[in-house]
Design an enzyme around this catalytic site. Structure first.
Site, PDB file in Angstrom:
ATOM      1  N   SER A  23       4.543  -0.382  15.687  1.00  0.00           N
ATOM      2  CA  SER A  23       5.137  -0.046  16.978  1.00  0.00           C
ATOM      3  C   SER A  23       5.565   1.412  17.081  1.00  0.00           C
ATOM      4  O   SER A  23       5.325   2.052  18.120  1.00  0.00           O
ATOM      5  CB  SER A  23       6.317  -0.976  17.271  1.00  0.00           C
ATOM      6  N   LYS A  73      12.786 -13.499  16.839  1.00  0.00           N
ATOM      7  CA  LYS A  73      12.477 -13.622  18.263  1.00  0.00           C
ATOM      8  C   LYS A  73      13.287 -14.709  18.975  1.00  0.00           C
ATOM      9  O   LYS A  73      13.455 -14.654  20.197  1.00  0.00           O
ATOM     10  CB  LYS A  73      10.977 -13.867  18.463  1.00  0.00           C
ATOM     11  N   ASN A  94      10.816 -10.776  22.592  1.00  0.00           N
ATOM     12  CA  ASN A  94      10.283  -9.727  21.722  1.00  0.00           C
ATOM     13  C   ASN A  94      10.625  -8.326  22.210  1.00  0.00           C
ATOM     14  O   ASN A  94      10.305  -7.340  21.561  1.00  0.00           O
ATOM     15  CB  ASN A  94       8.761  -9.855  21.541  1.00  0.00           C
ATOM     16  N   ASP A 109       4.771 -10.485  24.942  1.00  0.00           N
ATOM     17  CA  ASP A 109       3.634 -11.030  24.208  1.00  0.00           C
ATOM     18  C   ASP A 109       2.655 -11.749  25.142  1.00  0.00           C
ATOM     19  O   ASP A 109       1.438 -11.639  24.981  1.00  0.00           O
ATOM     20  CB  ASP A 109       4.109 -12.016  23.127  1.00  0.00           C
ATOM     21  N   TYR A 233      -4.317  -8.321  13.153  1.00  0.00           N
ATOM     22  CA  TYR A 233      -4.918  -6.982  13.259  1.00  0.00           C
ATOM     23  C   TYR A 233      -5.014  -6.263  11.920  1.00  0.00           C
ATOM     24  O   TYR A 233      -5.355  -5.073  11.869  1.00  0.00           O
ATOM     25  CB  TYR A 233      -4.175  -6.119  14.277  1.00  0.00           C
ATOM     26  N   GLY A 254      -6.978  -8.294  17.301  1.00  0.00           N
ATOM     27  CA  GLY A 254      -5.527  -8.296  17.393  1.00  0.00           C
ATOM     28  C   GLY A 254      -4.922  -7.034  17.971  1.00  0.00           C
ATOM     29  O   GLY A 254      -3.800  -7.067  18.498  1.00  0.00           O
TER      30      GLY A 254
END
Length: 288
Positions: A23, A73, A94, A109, A233, A254
């Site tokens: 991120s 979460k 999230n 998401d 991913y 992903g």
């Protein structure tokens, strides 16, 4: 690493573990492309530290909020002042946005998952069916997102009770459950004519991820023309996606969901749309 003290827009991602998170790379890339002053970091926060974390951050000058990854979460929800209706329906958060001292929970998401499917979803179909492998937090977002587009759902999990619990949450569409093992063994099922049908197979489990056991999926369970979507991913091309491509299926990797959900969070944090015209450069950066 502690956040800088300057009053500039700041956001971060929290989880435990957190070292693997991409991120910061994504958000810093977009901030740079837009020439925006801002900061985005990753912070390890244990479950027992969530209360202190939010007490510290709530009124921190410039703090716009945080993304939330595993395993928090659902655990963050008691610390929030409000929850967006989508996140409330999914039962997981999230993205947390700070507004005037209030903490508001969102779930990006679902939108991120649907984004690469949008061209197909814009078409009309006689029938839509999705086989969702997994019943954890990511599967919840996927199942609710697909139910909003009229998909009949088959939810498969190692623990059948977990699949049944998720299926019970889904309203207004048909849901069925199975074990993951059901999809691992060959079947002689003869699919009918799938023209006019949108079939989707989604892996929401960590199986197939680097360091995890492989996902066992026998393609005799996969309808002709189905779209194969793996939210893993790392690696970007999982064994499931490689076999799907070899068999001529359309595939989604992903990074599509990762970038899509991050774009929604970026808009909430920094007040501008992510510069998606640079997606190819970002994907190259993420896979370098």
């Amino acid at each position: 690493m502690s956040l800088p003290s300057a009053v500039i827009p700041k956001a971060e991602v929290i989880g435990d573990p957190i070292a693997h998170s991409k991120s910061p790379l994504i958000h810093r890339f977009w901030l740079g492309k837009l020439g925006l002053e801002g900061f985005y970091e990753k912070t390890r926060v244990g479950g027992e530290e969530l209360g202190d974390f939010f007490s510290d951050r709530r009124n921190l000058p410039g703090w716009r909020g945080c993304n939330v990854t595993v395993p928090h979460k659902q655990a963050v929800i008691p610390f929030l002042d409000r929850i967006d209706p989508v996140a409330a329906k999914i039962g997981a958060v999230n993205t947390i946005v700070a507004r005037d001292g209030a903490l508001i929970g969102h779930n990006s998401d679902a939108a991120g998952f649907l984004e690469p499917l949008q061209p197909s979803l814009n078409d009309r179909h006689l029938y839509r069916m999705a086989r969702i492998l997994g019943a954890g937090g990511a599967a919840k977002a996927v199942a609710h997102a697909l139910s909003s587009h009229g998909f009949t759902l088959v939810i498969a999990a190692r623990n059948l009770a977990q699949a049944e619990a998720l299926a019970a949450e889904i309203e207004d569409v048909d849901t069925h459950v199975a074990t993951l093992d059901h999809f691992a063994d060959p079947t002689d099922f003869a699919f009918d004519d799938r023209s006019g049908v949108l079939d989707l197979v989604v892996n929401t489990t960590p199986l197939g991820m680097t360091g995890q056991p492989p996902l066992r999926l026998d393609f005799s369970h996969v309808p002709p023309g189905a779209v194969i979507y793996d939210i893993v991913y790392a690696p970007l091309e999982t064994a499931m996606l490689a076999e799907a491509r070899a068999r001529g299926h359309q595939t989604v990797d992903g990074l599509a969901m990762l970038i899509g959900q991050a774009a929604e969070a970026f808009r909430l944090f920094f007040g501008q749309a992510a510069p998606r015209e640079h997606d190819a450069e970002l994907r190259a950066l993420l896979t370098a």
